[in-house]
Design an enzyme around this catalytic site. Structure first.
Site, PDB file in Angstrom:
ATOM      1  N   GLY A   1      -0.357 -14.052 -13.597  1.00  0.00           N
ATOM      2  CA  GLY A   1      -1.474 -14.032 -12.644  1.00  0.00           C
ATOM      3  C   GLY A   1      -2.135 -12.660 -12.600  1.00  0.00           C
TER       4      GLY A   1
ATOM      5  N   HIS B   1     -23.492  14.960   1.299  1.00  0.00           N
ATOM      6  CA  HIS B   1     -23.254  15.382  -0.080  1.00  0.00           C
ATOM      7  C   HIS B   1     -22.190  16.462  -0.117  1.00  0.00           C
ATOM      8  CE1 HIS B   1     -24.013  16.422  -4.235  1.00  0.00           C
ATOM      9  NE2 HIS B   1     -24.025  17.702  -3.875  1.00  0.00           N
TER      10      HIS B   1
ATOM     11  N   VAL C   1       0.588 -20.137 -18.785  1.00  0.00           N
ATOM     12  CA  VAL C   1       2.041 -20.021 -18.920  1.00  0.00           C
ATOM     13  C   VAL C   1       2.659 -21.416 -19.029  1.00  0.00           C
ATOM     14  CG1 VAL C   1       4.139 -19.312 -17.699  1.00  0.00           C
ATOM     15  CG2 VAL C   1       2.170 -17.773 -17.806  1.00  0.00           C
TER      16      VAL C   1
ATOM     17  N   LYS D   1       0.836  -1.213   0.000  1.00  0.00           N
ATOM     18  CA  LYS D   1       0.000   0.000   0.000  1.00  0.00           C
ATOM     19  C   LYS D   1       0.866   1.258   0.000  1.00  0.00           C
ATOM     20  CE  LYS D   1      -2.393  -2.673  -0.547  1.00  0.00           C
ATOM     21  NZ  LYS D   1      -2.462  -4.139  -0.500  1.00  0.00           N
TER      22      LYS D   1
HETATM   23  P1  FAD Z   1       1.265 -14.178   8.171  1.00  0.00           P
HETATM   24  O1  FAD Z   1       1.034 -12.719   8.095  1.00  0.00           O
HETATM   25  O2  FAD Z   1       1.843 -14.854   6.986  1.00  0.00           O
HETATM   26  O3  FAD Z   1       2.203 -14.402   9.436  1.00  0.00           O
HETATM   27  C1  FAD Z   1       2.722 -15.633   9.758  1.00  0.00           C
HETATM   28  C2  FAD Z   1       3.980 -15.424  10.566  1.00  0.00           C
HETATM   29  O4  FAD Z   1       4.374 -16.672  11.104  1.00  0.00           O
HETATM   30  C3  FAD Z   1       5.170 -14.932   9.762  1.00  0.00           C
HETATM   31  O5  FAD Z   1       5.742 -13.810  10.374  1.00  0.00           O
HETATM   32  C4  FAD Z   1       6.151 -16.113   9.760  1.00  0.00           C
HETATM   33  O6  FAD Z   1       7.494 -15.697   9.759  1.00  0.00           O
HETATM   34  C5  FAD Z   1       5.787 -16.771  11.059  1.00  0.00           C
HETATM   35  N1  FAD Z   1       6.128 -18.186  11.116  1.00  0.00           N
HETATM   36  C6  FAD Z   1       5.817 -19.154  10.214  1.00  0.00           C
HETATM   37  N2  FAD Z   1       6.234 -20.365  10.654  1.00  0.00           N
HETATM   38  C7  FAD Z   1       6.823 -20.143  11.854  1.00  0.00           C
HETATM   39  C8  FAD Z   1       7.434 -20.995  12.813  1.00  0.00           C
HETATM   40  N3  FAD Z   1       7.493 -22.318  12.630  1.00  0.00           N
HETATM   41  N4  FAD Z   1       7.947 -20.436  13.931  1.00  0.00           N
HETATM   42  C9  FAD Z   1       7.887 -19.097  14.137  1.00  0.00           C
HETATM   43  N5  FAD Z   1       7.279 -18.255  13.270  1.00  0.00           N
HETATM   44  C10 FAD Z   1       6.763 -18.767  12.156  1.00  0.00           C
HETATM   45  N6  FAD Z   1      -4.384  -8.991   2.904  1.00  0.00           N
HETATM   46  C11 FAD Z   1      -5.295  -8.027   3.121  1.00  0.00           C
HETATM   47  O7  FAD Z   1      -6.273  -8.270   3.839  1.00  0.00           O
HETATM   48  N7  FAD Z   1      -5.154  -6.778   2.596  1.00  0.00           N
HETATM   49  C12 FAD Z   1      -4.109  -6.448   1.795  1.00  0.00           C
HETATM   50  O8  FAD Z   1      -4.011  -5.320   1.340  1.00  0.00           O
HETATM   51  C13 FAD Z   1      -3.134  -7.444   1.537  1.00  0.00           C
HETATM   52  N8  FAD Z   1      -2.081  -7.172   0.762  1.00  0.00           N
HETATM   53  C14 FAD Z   1      -1.145  -8.138   0.542  1.00  0.00           C
HETATM   54  C15 FAD Z   1      -0.073  -7.842  -0.302  1.00  0.00           C
HETATM   55  C16 FAD Z   1       0.887  -8.793  -0.565  1.00  0.00           C
HETATM   56  C17 FAD Z   1       2.041  -8.458  -1.477  1.00  0.00           C
HETATM   57  C18 FAD Z   1       0.790 -10.079   0.049  1.00  0.00           C
HETATM   58  C19 FAD Z   1       1.850 -11.111  -0.196  1.00  0.00           C
HETATM   59  C20 FAD Z   1      -0.275 -10.386   0.867  1.00  0.00           C
HETATM   60  C21 FAD Z   1      -1.255  -9.420   1.114  1.00  0.00           C
HETATM   61  N9  FAD Z   1      -2.365  -9.691   1.911  1.00  0.00           N
HETATM   62  C22 FAD Z   1      -3.306  -8.722   2.122  1.00  0.00           C
HETATM   63  C23 FAD Z   1      -2.560 -10.992   2.548  1.00  0.00           C
HETATM   64  C24 FAD Z   1      -2.119 -10.920   4.020  1.00  0.00           C
HETATM   65  O9  FAD Z   1      -0.775 -10.511   4.092  1.00  0.00           O
HETATM   66  C25 FAD Z   1      -2.319 -12.249   4.694  1.00  0.00           C
HETATM   67  O10 FAD Z   1      -3.635 -12.697   4.510  1.00  0.00           O
HETATM   68  C26 FAD Z   1      -2.034 -12.153   6.181  1.00  0.00           C
HETATM   69  O11 FAD Z   1      -0.738 -11.687   6.424  1.00  0.00           O
HETATM   70  C27 FAD Z   1      -2.251 -13.495   6.867  1.00  0.00           C
HETATM   71  O12 FAD Z   1      -1.982 -13.368   8.218  1.00  0.00           O
HETATM   72  P2  FAD Z   1      -1.490 -14.596   9.097  1.00  0.00           P
HETATM   73  O13 FAD Z   1      -1.351 -14.059  10.480  1.00  0.00           O
HETATM   74  O14 FAD Z   1      -2.322 -15.760   8.873  1.00  0.00           O
HETATM   75  O15 FAD Z   1      -0.049 -14.988   8.529  1.00  0.00           O
HETATM   76  P1  NAI Z   2      -4.796 -14.764  -6.597  1.00  0.00           P
HETATM   77  O1  NAI Z   2      -5.395 -16.046  -6.251  1.00  0.00           O
HETATM   78  O2  NAI Z   2      -5.505 -13.496  -6.284  1.00  0.00           O
HETATM   79  O3  NAI Z   2      -4.512 -14.710  -8.177  1.00  0.00           O
HETATM   80  C1  NAI Z   2      -3.718 -15.653  -8.845  1.00  0.00           C
HETATM   81  C2  NAI Z   2      -4.089 -15.643 -10.315  1.00  0.00           C
HETATM   82  O4  NAI Z   2      -3.127 -16.396 -11.021  1.00  0.00           O
HETATM   83  C3  NAI Z   2      -5.449 -16.275 -10.598  1.00  0.00           C
HETATM   84  O5  NAI Z   2      -6.240 -15.357 -11.320  1.00  0.00           O
HETATM   85  C4  NAI Z   2      -5.105 -17.513 -11.403  1.00  0.00           C
HETATM   86  O6  NAI Z   2      -6.075 -17.823 -12.387  1.00  0.00           O
HETATM   87  C5  NAI Z   2      -3.771 -17.115 -12.053  1.00  0.00           C
HETATM   88  N1  NAI Z   2      -2.932 -18.252 -12.455  1.00  0.00           N
HETATM   89  C6  NAI Z   2      -2.689 -19.387 -11.754  1.00  0.00           C
HETATM   90  N2  NAI Z   2      -1.875 -20.207 -12.462  1.00  0.00           N
HETATM   91  C7  NAI Z   2      -1.587 -19.569 -13.627  1.00  0.00           C
HETATM   92  C8  NAI Z   2      -0.807 -19.893 -14.784  1.00  0.00           C
HETATM   93  N3  NAI Z   2      -0.143 -21.048 -14.880  1.00  0.00           N
HETATM   94  N4  NAI Z   2      -0.742 -19.017 -15.793  1.00  0.00           N
HETATM   95  C9  NAI Z   2      -1.421 -17.836 -15.714  1.00  0.00           C
HETATM   96  N5  NAI Z   2      -2.175 -17.489 -14.655  1.00  0.00           N
HETATM   97  C10 NAI Z   2      -2.256 -18.329 -13.621  1.00  0.00           C
HETATM   98  O7  NAI Z   2      -3.330 -14.800  -5.949  1.00  0.00           O
HETATM   99  P2  NAI Z   2      -2.252 -13.669  -5.724  1.00  0.00           P
HETATM  100  O8  NAI Z   2      -2.528 -12.482  -6.554  1.00  0.00           O
HETATM  101  O9  NAI Z   2      -0.942 -14.353  -5.861  1.00  0.00           O
HETATM  102  O10 NAI Z   2      -2.471 -13.290  -4.209  1.00  0.00           O
HETATM  103  C11 NAI Z   2      -2.266 -14.271  -3.173  1.00  0.00           C
HETATM  104  C12 NAI Z   2      -3.124 -14.011  -1.996  1.00  0.00           C
HETATM  105  O11 NAI Z   2      -2.728 -12.833  -1.317  1.00  0.00           O
HETATM  106  C13 NAI Z   2      -4.573 -13.874  -2.365  1.00  0.00           C
HETATM  107  O12 NAI Z   2      -5.281 -14.905  -1.731  1.00  0.00           O
HETATM  108  C14 NAI Z   2      -5.002 -12.556  -1.830  1.00  0.00           C
HETATM  109  O13 NAI Z   2      -6.166 -12.698  -1.096  1.00  0.00           O
HETATM  110  C15 NAI Z   2      -3.868 -12.086  -0.932  1.00  0.00           C
HETATM  111  N6  NAI Z   2      -3.654 -10.667  -1.238  1.00  0.00           N
HETATM  112  C16 NAI Z   2      -4.628  -9.791  -0.867  1.00  0.00           C
HETATM  113  C17 NAI Z   2      -4.528  -8.465  -1.190  1.00  0.00           C
HETATM  114  C18 NAI Z   2      -5.633  -7.543  -0.820  1.00  0.00           C
HETATM  115  O14 NAI Z   2      -6.461  -7.911  -0.003  1.00  0.00           O
HETATM  116  N7  NAI Z   2      -5.701  -6.345  -1.366  1.00  0.00           N
HETATM  117  C19 NAI Z   2      -3.371  -7.933  -1.902  1.00  0.00           C
HETATM  118  C20 NAI Z   2      -2.429  -8.952  -2.271  1.00  0.00           C
HETATM  119  C21 NAI Z   2      -2.578 -10.262  -1.919  1.00  0.00           C
END
Ligand code: FAD
Ligand code: NAI
Length: 463
Positions: A178, A441, A235, A50
């Protein structure tokens, strides 16, 4: 026992759960393998993405909108190093905030890899090794990026979202595999900063898991913004040689070959249980590697629970947080409830995309009779004032009872607007209930009122 609760993983699921446990009087410990708390979300997910989206959005506005506003600043220049440094500053502030909250709530933090010795004992292997015992243990170990079979992510040219948030330069041509949430958000960042961005998506539409109208409108907007979409393309290969990445994909009309300098693989995420030794506690995983839980988020071992990305359901920070709170309250003998139908999904592109409740496709499949009310942002005064006229609000309501069953939006700041509908739906509001609420508004939320009016006997005022 040393603790009432031990939580493994400090993401939004784990740290929120820890705070709620402590609030409820439980002696709580949290184990995190990295030196910073906050998990994927704060370190390499929600927050840094973000921050980069905001910076690139400001630049995009400076280039494309300022002169229309009558502001001439010459040609804006990007200081990419500063942009990345600011992002890191935001991350540091947030992760330190979690550290502060752990101390404030008297939660013991252990840094190191957590693994089960048995159903009550966790070994923490960090700089020192510790063994701690807990009455209850909560697995909150999150998720990690998936890949496509046969494709090796070298983290240099073929990268995941983690590396995409740490690049040293703006790609010339970023190929994104994706067209889901990560693909569109990070694709937008680099497209706004001047990179050529090509998205290769297997499904016939981007944002395939959301209401189909959103992917359709977003596809139109993304193309207008200069992104190239290769939909319906699977892909088949990705190779890196020097500074060049080559991606091949198979579509209905045959094979395409794209050449770029970076390839972002964003094809979903998978549960993270590596090194946890769940088997030593007897905890079962399901066929997709997720920790199996019942409706109380309890595993097959009664004192072990699991929450967030490592269990079934949407991989979203707010879903993980809700589950963290729910487990803490269940352990305290309360009866919390999570309405999974009302977990909003948001994409922080510009325009933003948001949805909650049922999609039109789901209603059709379930045979529900419904009505649709839709209102375009081009007819909303606030949106026109800000030159953000793409998109719409769509409300789906039960044809007989008028109860709101879903809402799907694309437009300016709809990420914030979707909560209004989620709140209304939590109280089982009808479309007319929303339509009768006085909306300030001019606000973009008036588009919601108009869409609700449109769903109520087609009574929208401004379209
Ligand atoms: P995580 O946040 O993955 O935390 C798990 C933690 O456990 C990690 O710190 C890891 O190091 C630790 N861990 C794992 N195994 C062990 C172990 N054995 N011992 C000790 N520690 C361990 N979601 C949204 O809702 N809004 C968004 O805007 C959004 N943007 C995203 C953008 C990106 C680029 C990505 C990759 C994800 C995004 N997500 C977003 C998804 C979101 O980050 C996850 O859904 C969320 O972090 C899940 O929370 P969690 O607590 O389950 O796990
Ligand atoms: P995603 O599930 O949103 O999208 C993956 C996409 O890749 C799908 O549309 C799928 O059809 C496509 N795909 C899969 N295999 C493929 C192939 N071989 N060739 C071409 N396309 C292919 O997963 P993404 O974007 O990786 O995000 C992962 C997770 O992180 C999501 O579950 C999402 O909820 C979370 N996330 C949430 C955000 C938010 O809430 N704003 C921001 C970023 C991530």
């Amino acid at each position: 026992m040393n603790y009432d609760v031990i939580i493994i993983g400090s993401g939004p699921g784990g740290y929120v759960c820890a705070i709620r446990c402590a609030q409820l009087g439980m002696k709580t410990a949290i184990v995190e393998k990295y030196n910073t708390l906050g998990g994927t979300c704060l370190n390499v997910g929600c927050i840094p993405s973000k921050a980069m989206l905001d910076s690139s959005h400001q630049y995009h506005d400076a280039v494309h909108k300022f002169s229309d506003h009558g502001i001439n600043i010459g040609t804006p220049k990007i200081d990419f190093k500063q942009m990345v440094a600011r992002k890191q500053g935001v991350v540091d502030q947030m992760t330190k905030g979690v550290e502060f909250l752990m101390k404030k709530n008297k939660i013991d933090t252990y840094t190191g890899m957590g693994s089960f010795i048995d159903a009550n004992t966790v070994q923490v292997k960090g700089e020192k090794t510790a063994e701690i015992k807990g009455k209850n243990i909560i697995i909150a170990t999150g998720s990690k990026p998936s890949s496509i079979p046969g494709i090796e992510i070298d983290k240099k040219r073929i990268i995941t979202s983690t590396e995409a948030l740490e690049l040293k330069e703006i790609p010339k041509h970023l190929i994104v595999i994706g067209g889901g949430v990560i693909g569109l958000e990070l694709g937008s960042v680099y497209s706004r900063l001047g990179a050529e961005v090509s998205i290769v998506e297997y499904a016939p539409s981007i944002l395939a898991s959301m209401d189909a109208s959103l992917g359709k409108e977003m596809g139109r907007v993304m193309k207008k913004q200069g992104m190239k979409l290769h939909l319906g393309h699977k892909v088949t290969g990705v190779t890196a040689k020097g500074k060049t990445v080559t991606v091949t994909a198979e579509g209905k009309k045959g094979e395409i070959t794209l050449e770029g300098d970076y390839c972002l693989v964003a094809v979903g995420r998978k549960p993270h249980t590596t090194g946890l030794h769940a088997d030593k506690a007897g905890v079962k995983l399901d066929d997709r590697g997720r920790v199996e839980v019942n409706e109380h988020l309890q595993t097959n071992i009664p004192n072990i629970y699991a929450i967030g990305d490592v269990v079934k359901g949407a991989m979203l920070a707010h879903k993980a947080e809700e589950e963290g709170v729910a487990v803490a309250e269940m352990l305290a003998g309360q009866k919390p409830h999570i309405n999974y139908n009302l977990v909003p999904g948001v994409v922080y592109t510009w325009p933003e995309v948001a949805g909650v409740g049922q999609t039109e496709e789901q209603l059709k499949e379930a045979g529900v009779t419904y009505k649709v009310g839709q209102f375009p942002f081009r007819a909303n005064g606030r949106a026109v004032a800000g030159m953000d006229i793409d998109g719409f609000v769509k409300i789906l309501a039960d044809a007989e009872t008028d109860e709101v069953l879903g809402a799907h939006m694309i437009g300016p700041r709809v990420a914030d607007m979707i909560t209004q509908i989620a709140t209304a739906m939590e109280f089982r509001a009808s479309a007319e209930d929303i339509a009768r609420v006085c909306h300030a508004h001019p606000t973009t939320s008036e588009a919601t009122k108009e869409a609700a009016l449109a769903a109520t006997e087609n009574r929208a005022i401004h379209s």
